[in-house]
Design an enzyme around this catalytic site. Sequence first.
Site: not given
Ligand code: 1CP
Length: 356
Positions: A77, A40, A31, A154, A27
Amino acid sequence: MIKLKNDRFLKTIWGQPVDVTPIWIMRQAGRYLPEYRLVRQRAGDFMKLCKTPELACEVTLQPIHRFSLDAGIVFSDILTIPDAMGLGLHFIEGQGPRFEKKLRSVHDIKALGVPDPETHLGYVLETIRLVQHELDGKVPLIGFCGSPWTLATYMVEGQANKTFPMIQSMLREEPAALHVLLNLLAVAVQAHLNAQIKAGVQAVMLFDTWGGLLGDTHYRDFSLHYIQQVIAGLWRTYDEQRIPVLLFTKNGGQWLEWIAETGCDVIGVDWHVHLGDARKRVNKIALQGNMDPAILSQSPEHIQQAVQRILEEYGTGSGHVFNLGHGITPDVQPEQVAILVDAVHTLSRPYHQKGE
Ligand code: 1CP
């Protein structure tokens, strides 16, 4: 074929000598970066950001411009696949992902189609092409997908959930329906990863974030089995380059020997695992991890001490990609990331002195 200026990440994966331990951060585009928050905001909502290749490209590059990271990861994502399957995804501020449609029956599952990556996920592929053009070989780029099981959690719950009651009851009461879904997802994930390879990524990663939720037997039958199926169908060489597969199972430390048998080239581990023990257990497969993300919010001394400890645990030679044991949290200051990256590069040098 892209000629890389920095190929430490790939070299260490293949067990070749490196000067210092490579690092990237799960990630890393997110943020905690003020420049990410600005883009964003400009995009309006998260999915719009993912679906606008110029913006997704910009945020992919932000951490690479700011820090001396050794790999990039395409900004997208894992939930883009369920979205492309027609479930209708949006993100609610502070609450995470929500699907308009939830999967609750065999009927719902059988109505799903496998998305065609070029048609339904073309924006991810376009982002990859743009990023590779801009990167011009500075560092390798990683593509990714969620594991079939993690995507299913999910899709069945319809949202993020800590206890997963719906999929747990589907697993007990309708396992055959769940297997139909997991099979479908394995096909979709494999097709999307191969399309990302074709679009130009130099490595692919599978996030099995919720595999560790399962008991031993269920993990093998409902998660690992489908991961194995995905990996078996991936292009392992493209454009004359070997494409490594990284597999991260959060809370999967007890299954490292099984994970090593999936055919992956790198095992991502969280901070519950001692890296030296893990190294002995999976002999010859590279490891990625495993600093507790909470340490990154602490003082420079604490960060440096943790880096030193992890490097010492792994020991000398290549085969280790430094990373956190899970994603970076939004409260981290960019200066703390700079300290981490610098500490890994500086403190790891003595561990690579004999050309290992
Ligand atoms: O920089 C990077 O790593 C690339 C971008 C990336 C990746 C690899 C994002 C952007 N998401 C992911 C993978 C991802 N998304 C996973 C697997 C990795 C992990 O376990 O962290 C999962 C479970 C998600 C699902 C997801 N997307 C959630 C989790 C919800 C939960 O179950 O608690 C959330 C909040 C997101 C949104 C998201 N995706 C990425 C970002 C930066 C964000 C934050 C949201 C935003 O900017 O508003």
